[in-house]
Design an enzyme around this catalytic site. Structure first.
Site, PDB file in Angstrom:
ATOM      1  CG  ASP A  89      25.830  57.306 -14.800  1.00 55.41           C
ATOM      2  OD1 ASP A  89      24.918  57.697 -13.977  1.00 55.41           O
ATOM      3  OD2 ASP A  89      25.346  56.071 -15.134  1.00 55.41           O
ATOM      4  CG  ASP A  98      20.239  58.909 -12.547  1.00 55.55           C
ATOM      5  OD1 ASP A  98      19.042  59.699 -12.606  1.00 55.55           O
ATOM      6  OD2 ASP A  98      19.966  57.735 -13.876  1.00 55.55           O
ATOM      7  CD1 TRP A 154      20.442  51.861  -8.539  1.00 56.77           C
ATOM      8  CD2 TRP A 154      22.940  53.503  -8.532  1.00 56.77           C
ATOM      9  NE1 TRP A 154      22.421  51.089  -8.889  1.00 56.77           N
ATOM     10  CE2 TRP A 154      22.981  52.205  -8.908  1.00 56.77           C
ATOM     11  CE3 TRP A 154      23.912  53.971  -8.613  1.00 56.77           C
ATOM     12  CZ2 TRP A 154      24.250  52.060  -9.430  1.00 56.77           C
ATOM     13  CZ3 TRP A 154      24.521  53.916  -8.842  1.00 56.77           C
ATOM     14  CH2 TRP A 154      25.195  53.351  -9.081  1.00 56.77           C
TER      15      TRP A 154
END
Length: 347
Positions: free
Chosen positions: A174, A195, A253
């Site tokens: 992230d 991600d 997501w």
């Protein structure tokens, strides 16, 4: 976000030297509009200059102290330019919502670093968090060195009209929480494994370098568009994708996740399938994952998942300009004139 297959949910979320530097930036931004209707009172050519220097020769030693010295600016009447002298600044930095029109700039990303080490909480971990609109960041490296043990955001952008030029943004999981609003990234290097570009924003990434650290089945993006009426999505235009293992271009997501790559170079790091459904086959019918005139060994679409799209010229045209983020209304050139802050408080 988690490694592939562990879970698929998460909660929502720095005078002459300067002028010389930004003459080039202004030239490259000459096509940008200098104001929008809501900011027509601002002189976009002039900014109040605040210098951050760890040696004590500036106005402040810390970036956050410089930010806190700026008064609330909600009447949108003044640009502020925080110039960060080369060094490693070990601090968390937050730009609060009541301080729009700030530029945070180093001289070049290779010698000006903001570094922190925090993880596991996507909202608490960011090294740099942006809550103020009309923010610009230039020539900085933003790092979260938490490592591989969980969520560790380097940069969170949770405000409208934010632009990043020549920045390096690195973490593992992230890395960039591209949370919400219209955003522009140009000539940036973004690195991570899981991600590492995620969120609900509408963002255009132009000539950026995405580098995956994943050894196997990581994901470069996790876009969170949640309905057909939501104007959000990530466009990667003229970008370069490299890495050390195998990675997907993205996974959803949100159920209506939207990501487009155009005119981009894909190394063989890109998995042949291209995209991953994140364990929910129902999202195949609602996501919008497109590729347009990409090239390189990873751009072969013969083994792509059938629910991704090879876009036509007409389909791609929506994503191929700053109109996608309304950029002509808010992107601005770098200021060419500077004046000293009325007050400084060296620390």
């Amino acid at each position: 976000m988690a490694e592939m297959g562990l879970y698929n949910t998460k909660p929502k979320y720095y005078q002459i030297i300067i002028i010389n530097i930004f003459i080039l930036s202004s030239i490259t931004s000459s096509s940008m509009a200098s104001s929008s209707s809501s900011s027509s009172s601002i002189d976009f050519t002039t900014a109040i200059l605040i210098r951050v220097d760890q040696s004590g020769k500036g106005d402040f030693n810390k970036i956050q102290d410089a930010v806190e010295s700026i008064p609330p600016n909600l009447n949108n009447s003044q640009l502020y330019f925080i110039w960060v002298k080369p060094g490693v600044y070990r601090e968390k930095v937050v730009i609060p919502a009541d301080k729009p029109y700030i530029t945070l700039s180093g001289t070049k990303a290779s010698n000006t670093f903001i570094v922190w080490n925090d993880g596991e909480d996507i909202l608490e971990s960011p090294t740099l968090t942006i809550f103020a609109s009309d923010f610009v960041c230039r020539f900085l490296t933003i790092q979260n060195k938490f490592g591989t043990a969980g969520q560790a955001v380097a940069l969170r952008v949770a405000a409208d009209n934010a632009a990043f030029y020549g920045c390096v943004i690195t973490s593992y999981q992230d890395t960039l929480l591209d949370d919400n609003g219209n955003h522009y990234f140009k000539n940036c290097y973004i690195e991570g494994a899981t991600d590492f570009i995620c969120g609900s924003a509408s963002s255009l990434y132009e000539r950026c370098h995405l580098h995956s650290l994943s050894s196997n089945n990581g994901s470069m993006t996790a876009q969170m568009r949640s309905s057909t009426t939501e104007k959000s999505g990530f466009t990667f235009l003229g970008c370069k994708l490299t890495g050390s293992g195998s990675t997907f271009l993205g996974r959803p997501w949100g159920a209506y996740s939207r990501v487009v790559f155009a005119y981009s170079y894909f190394s063989d790091v890109v998995a042949p399938q291209g995209w991953n459904e994140w364990g929910d086959s129902s999202k195949k019918n609602t996501v919008y994952y497109g590729e347009y005139k990409c090239y390189g060994p990873g751009a072969d679409r013969r083994q792509r998942v059938k629910w991704s799209k090879e876009l036509s010229e007409e389909e791609a045209s929506v994503f191929l300009s700053k109109d996608f983020i309304g950029g002509k209304d808010w992107l601005r050139p770098a200021p060419s004139h500077f004046k000293s802050a009325l007050k400084s408080n060296p620390k």
